[in-house]
Design a protein around this motif. Sequence first.
Motif, PDB file in Angstrom:
ATOM      1  N   UNK A   1      24.868  42.513  44.653  1.00 58.87           N
ATOM      2  CA  UNK A   1      24.334  41.717  43.757  1.00 58.87           C
ATOM      3  C   UNK A   1      25.337  40.821  42.915  1.00 58.87           C
ATOM      4  N   UNK A   2      26.368  41.186  42.718  1.00 58.10           N
ATOM      5  CA  UNK A   2      27.422  40.103  41.789  1.00 58.10           C
ATOM      6  C   UNK A   2      27.611  38.943  42.526  1.00 58.10           C
ATOM      7  N   UNK A   3      27.315  37.911  41.647  1.00 56.67           N
ATOM      8  CA  UNK A   3      27.724  36.521  42.138  1.00 56.67           C
ATOM      9  C   UNK A   3      29.188  36.613  42.829  1.00 56.67           C
ATOM     10  N   UNK A   4      29.155  36.052  44.243  1.00 57.47           N
ATOM     11  CA  UNK A   4      30.327  35.980  44.971  1.00 57.47           C
ATOM     12  C   UNK A   4      31.636  35.746  44.364  1.00 57.47           C
ATOM     13  N   UNK A   5      31.554  34.705  43.872  1.00 61.37           N
ATOM     14  CA  UNK A   5      32.748  34.281  42.936  1.00 61.37           C
ATOM     15  C   UNK A   5      33.318  35.307  42.048  1.00 61.37           C
ATOM     16  N   UNK A   6      32.484  35.831  40.982  1.00 57.68           N
ATOM     17  CA  UNK A   6      32.753  36.652  40.353  1.00 57.68           C
ATOM     18  C   UNK A   6      33.345  38.003  40.791  1.00 57.68           C
ATOM     19  N   UNK A   7      32.488  38.472  42.008  1.00 56.05           N
ATOM     20  CA  UNK A   7      33.016  39.543  42.585  1.00 56.05           C
ATOM     21  C   UNK A   7      34.484  39.584  43.165  1.00 56.05           C
ATOM     22  N   UNK A   8      34.922  38.132  43.864  1.00 56.09           N
ATOM     23  CA  UNK A   8      36.120  37.902  44.344  1.00 56.09           C
ATOM     24  C   UNK A   8      37.136  38.063  43.086  1.00 56.09           C
ATOM     25  N   UNK A   9      36.839  37.532  42.138  1.00 57.16           N
ATOM     26  CA  UNK A   9      37.581  37.622  40.584  1.00 57.16           C
ATOM     27  C   UNK A   9      37.642  39.161  40.434  1.00 57.16           C
ATOM     28  N   UNK A  10      36.776  39.936  40.366  1.00 60.91           N
ATOM     29  CA  UNK A  10      36.743  41.187  39.854  1.00 60.91           C
ATOM     30  C   UNK A  10      37.604  42.054  40.888  1.00 60.91           C
ATOM     31  N   UNK A  11      37.452  41.697  42.197  1.00 62.65           N
ATOM     32  CA  UNK A  11      38.061  42.535  43.193  1.00 62.65           C
ATOM     33  C   UNK A  11      39.654  42.567  43.113  1.00 62.65           C
ATOM     34  N   UNK A  12      39.990  41.103  42.693  1.00 61.55           N
ATOM     35  CA  UNK A  12      41.545  40.810  42.628  1.00 61.55           C
ATOM     36  C   UNK A  12      41.967  41.446  41.023  1.00 61.55           C
ATOM     37  N   UNK A  13      41.094  41.401  40.172  1.00 55.05           N
ATOM     38  CA  UNK A  13      41.741  42.059  39.096  1.00 55.05           C
ATOM     39  C   UNK A  13      41.730  43.595  39.179  1.00 55.05           C
ATOM     40  N   UNK A  14      40.779  44.308  39.984  1.00 51.63           N
ATOM     41  CA  UNK A  14      40.763  45.705  40.198  1.00 51.63           C
ATOM     42  C   UNK A  14      42.324  45.991  41.036  1.00 51.63           C
ATOM     43  N   UNK A  15      42.211  45.360  41.981  1.00 53.28           N
ATOM     44  CA  UNK A  15      43.528  45.280  42.735  1.00 53.28           C
ATOM     45  C   UNK A  15      44.969  45.208  41.904  1.00 53.28           C
ATOM     46  N   UNK A  16      45.005  44.328  41.078  1.00 49.79           N
ATOM     47  CA  UNK A  16      46.058  44.022  40.176  1.00 49.79           C
ATOM     48  C   UNK A  16      46.327  45.322  39.128  1.00 49.79           C
ATOM     49  N   UNK A  17      45.208  45.668  38.631  1.00 44.22           N
ATOM     50  CA  UNK A  17      45.308  46.854  37.820  1.00 44.22           C
ATOM     51  C   UNK A  17      45.784  48.083  38.440  1.00 44.22           C
ATOM     52  N   UNK A  18      44.971  48.222  39.769  1.00 51.93           N
ATOM     53  CA  UNK A  18      45.416  49.315  40.273  1.00 51.93           C
ATOM     54  C   UNK A  18      46.677  49.569  40.996  1.00 51.93           C
ATOM     55  N   UNK A  19      47.169  48.290  41.885  1.00 48.58           N
ATOM     56  CA  UNK A  19      48.176  48.514  42.618  1.00 48.58           C
ATOM     57  C   UNK A  19      49.534  47.533  41.815  1.00 48.58           C
TER      58      UNK A  19
END
Length: 162
Positions: free
Chosen positions: A92-110
Amino acid sequence: MADHAAKPKRSGGQSRSAMRRKARSLALQALYSWQMAGQPLSDIEAQLRSDPEYDFDSADGAYFQELLRGVPAHLDEIDEQLKQVLDRAVAEVDPIELAILRIGVYEMAQRADVPYKVVINEGIEMAKVFGATDGHKYVNGILDKLAPRLRSVEVNASRRGR
């Protein structure tokens, strides 16, 4: 995983941070297309690289590659992290915001070499450019909630240093 110490070639005197910002922006556009159309990542990448409008030469190509391949490779773990702090289902998250969040989580984790404050700021800036009117506030709130989970030592050190 890529050699994190390798310095990207600077094109036209651009700074490393500017080249990374461009890489994130291109990765965002590619991951958005991937999420929406399910197009193969290699096709999306080829399209970005061949279209002069995207100015791929001004990006850190290795960092773009890592984000483009890394986010889908770690998608289950990324979405699991998001589920813990989202106020709605991932779908249900806006697709652009979801892509941004996924990049952010990836960067924080990896990518421990990228400070969490940089990850959050870059997410906010991408949301201001590509997202909905107040999308940057949502991205900020979610990444801010995730930072203590994914970067507890760094966040605690930052808070002690205030």
